[in-house]
Scaffold this motif. Sequence first.
Motif, PDB file in Angstrom:
ATOM      1  N   LEU A  19     -48.334 -29.190  64.871  1.00 46.50           N
ATOM      2  CA  LEU A  19     -49.490 -28.839  65.678  1.00 46.50           C
ATOM      3  C   LEU A  19     -50.390 -30.056  65.777  1.00 46.50           C
ATOM      4  CD1 LEU A  19     -51.315 -26.786  67.151  1.00 46.50           C
ATOM      5  CD2 LEU A  19     -52.307 -26.230  64.921  1.00 46.50           C
ATOM      6  N   ILE A  20     -50.745 -30.413  66.998  1.00 50.01           N
ATOM      7  CA  ILE A  20     -51.664 -31.523  67.237  1.00 50.01           C
ATOM      8  C   ILE A  20     -52.907 -30.954  67.895  1.00 50.01           C
ATOM      9  CG2 ILE A  20     -52.033 -33.691  68.475  1.00 50.01           C
ATOM     10  CD1 ILE A  20     -48.922 -34.011  68.440  1.00 50.01           C
ATOM     11  N   ASP A  70     -58.447 -19.572  63.219  1.00 48.54           N
ATOM     12  CA  ASP A  70     -57.576 -18.719  64.026  1.00 48.54           C
ATOM     13  C   ASP A  70     -56.414 -19.517  64.626  1.00 48.54           C
ATOM     14  OD1 ASP A  70     -59.249 -16.608  63.442  1.00 48.54           O
ATOM     15  OD2 ASP A  70     -60.234 -16.607  65.411  1.00 48.54           O
ATOM     16  N   ALA A  71     -56.703 -20.726  65.116  1.00 47.25           N
ATOM     17  CA  ALA A  71     -55.659 -21.565  65.712  1.00 47.25           C
ATOM     18  C   ALA A  71     -54.606 -21.949  64.676  1.00 47.25           C
ATOM     19  CB  ALA A  71     -56.270 -22.821  66.330  1.00 47.25           C
ATOM     20  N   ILE A  72     -55.045 -22.304  63.487  1.00 52.82           N
ATOM     21  CA  ILE A  72     -54.116 -22.690  62.424  1.00 52.82           C
ATOM     22  C   ILE A  72     -53.273 -21.483  61.996  1.00 52.82           C
ATOM     23  CG2 ILE A  72     -53.931 -23.525  60.037  1.00 52.82           C
ATOM     24  CD1 ILE A  72     -54.703 -25.679  62.107  1.00 52.82           C
ATOM     25  N   ALA A  73     -53.915 -20.322  61.829  1.00 52.13           N
ATOM     26  CA  ALA A  73     -53.184 -19.118  61.421  1.00 52.13           C
ATOM     27  C   ALA A  73     -52.144 -18.733  62.470  1.00 52.13           C
ATOM     28  CB  ALA A  73     -54.161 -17.966  61.185  1.00 52.13           C
ATOM     29  N   LEU A  74     -52.512 -18.781  63.737  1.00 53.82           N
ATOM     30  CA  LEU A  74     -51.572 -18.451  64.806  1.00 53.82           C
ATOM     31  C   LEU A  74     -50.386 -19.416  64.807  1.00 53.82           C
ATOM     32  CD1 LEU A  74     -50.918 -16.691  67.256  1.00 53.82           C
ATOM     33  CD2 LEU A  74     -52.250 -18.289  68.632  1.00 53.82           C
ATOM     34  N   PHE A  75     -50.679 -20.704  64.623  1.00 49.98           N
ATOM     35  CA  PHE A  75     -49.611 -21.706  64.574  1.00 49.98           C
ATOM     36  C   PHE A  75     -48.635 -21.415  63.431  1.00 49.98           C
ATOM     37  CE2 PHE A  75     -48.059 -25.692  62.666  1.00 49.98           C
ATOM     38  CZ  PHE A  75     -47.200 -26.074  63.683  1.00 49.98           C
ATOM     39  N   ARG A  77     -48.063 -18.528  61.908  1.00 49.91           N
ATOM     40  CA  ARG A  77     -47.305 -17.304  62.192  1.00 49.91           C
ATOM     41  C   ARG A  77     -46.177 -17.599  63.176  1.00 49.91           C
ATOM     42  NH1 ARG A  77     -52.374 -14.824  62.105  1.00 49.91           N
ATOM     43  NH2 ARG A  77     -52.490 -14.737  64.366  1.00 49.91           N
ATOM     44  N   TYR A  78     -46.481 -18.357  64.223  1.00 48.80           N
ATOM     45  CA  TYR A  78     -45.466 -18.715  65.214  1.00 48.80           C
ATOM     46  C   TYR A  78     -44.405 -19.628  64.594  1.00 48.80           C
ATOM     47  CZ  TYR A  78     -43.270 -20.919  69.207  1.00 48.80           C
ATOM     48  OH  TYR A  78     -42.346 -21.404  70.092  1.00 48.80           O
ATOM     49  N   SER A  79     -44.825 -20.594  63.817  1.00 50.00           N
ATOM     50  CA  SER A  79     -43.896 -21.555  63.211  1.00 50.00           C
ATOM     51  C   SER A  79     -42.890 -20.871  62.299  1.00 50.00           C
ATOM     52  CB  SER A  79     -44.655 -22.610  62.417  1.00 50.00           C
ATOM     53  OG  SER A  79     -45.461 -23.367  63.291  1.00 50.00           O
ATOM     54  N   ALA A  80     -43.308 -19.791  61.672  1.00 48.00           N
ATOM     55  CA  ALA A  80     -42.412 -19.078  60.776  1.00 48.00           C
ATOM     56  C   ALA A  80     -41.231 -18.451  61.519  1.00 48.00           C
ATOM     57  CB  ALA A  80     -43.185 -18.001  60.016  1.00 48.00           C
ATOM     58  N   THR A  81     -41.340 -18.304  62.820  1.00 50.29           N
ATOM     59  CA  THR A  81     -40.260 -17.720  63.599  1.00 50.29           C
ATOM     60  C   THR A  81     -39.278 -18.761  64.140  1.00 50.29           C
ATOM     61  OG1 THR A  81     -41.402 -17.847  65.754  1.00 50.29           O
ATOM     62  CG2 THR A  81     -41.841 -15.905  64.381  1.00 50.29           C
ATOM     63  N   LEU A  82     -39.591 -20.041  63.959  1.00 52.65           N
ATOM     64  CA  LEU A  82     -38.757 -21.112  64.491  1.00 52.65           C
ATOM     65  C   LEU A  82     -37.722 -21.584  63.466  1.00 52.65           C
ATOM     66  CD1 LEU A  82     -41.528 -23.281  66.164  1.00 52.65           C
ATOM     67  CD2 LEU A  82     -40.032 -21.626  67.256  1.00 52.65           C
ATOM     68  N   THR A  83     -36.649 -22.107  63.966  1.00 50.65           N
ATOM     69  CA  THR A  83     -35.631 -22.725  63.124  1.00 50.65           C
ATOM     70  C   THR A  83     -35.801 -24.239  63.223  1.00 50.65           C
ATOM     71  OG1 THR A  83     -34.105 -20.929  63.608  1.00 50.65           O
ATOM     72  CG2 THR A  83     -33.163 -22.965  62.718  1.00 50.65           C
ATOM     73  N   PRO A  84     -36.122 -24.900  62.104  1.00 48.26           N
ATOM     74  CA  PRO A  84     -36.282 -26.354  62.138  1.00 48.26           C
ATOM     75  C   PRO A  84     -34.999 -27.061  62.568  1.00 48.26           C
ATOM     76  CG  PRO A  84     -37.103 -25.447  60.078  1.00 48.26           C
ATOM     77  CD  PRO A  84     -36.363 -24.349  60.796  1.00 48.26           C
ATOM     78  N   VAL A  85     -35.140 -28.213  63.165  1.00 44.17           N
ATOM     79  CA  VAL A  85     -34.007 -29.044  63.579  1.00 44.17           C
ATOM     80  C   VAL A  85     -33.500 -29.781  62.352  1.00 44.17           C
ATOM     81  CG1 VAL A  85     -33.298 -30.974  65.018  1.00 44.17           C
ATOM     82  CG2 VAL A  85     -34.970 -29.317  65.884  1.00 44.17           C
ATOM     83  N   ARG A  86     -32.223 -29.817  62.185  1.00 43.52           N
ATOM     84  CA  ARG A  86     -31.633 -30.556  61.050  1.00 43.52           C
ATOM     85  C   ARG A  86     -30.655 -31.563  61.565  1.00 43.52           C
ATOM     86  NH1 ARG A  86     -34.621 -29.201  56.851  1.00 43.52           N
ATOM     87  NH2 ARG A  86     -35.022 -27.024  56.783  1.00 43.52           N
TER      88      ARG A  86
END
Length: 86
Positions: A19-20, A70-75, A77-86
């Motif tokens: 997040l930037i 709120d912005a950090i919390a939303l990020f 929550r959303y990030s937890a649904t992503l699969t990191p690139v390996r």
Amino acid sequence: LLKMVEPAPLLRKVEQPLLILAADNDPIMMAISARTLRDAAKALPLVHVIETAEGGHAGIIGRDPQWFSDAIALFFRYSATLTPVR
């Protein structure tokens, strides 16, 4: 020298959610850099840019602490649904 420190080209290498927060009135990063980051991140699902008109350099936290939280919390929550690139 400025091309060496420009972060936009490095965004392709991001492997974890990023997040930037960028303010147009940031005296160090400047609005043009915020727009460059935003445009570079459009095609990158792990990179998210929030651009604000005000906030300065790290002043966005103190200007509206609830918005920031709120912005950090939303990020996260959303990030937890992503699969990191390996």
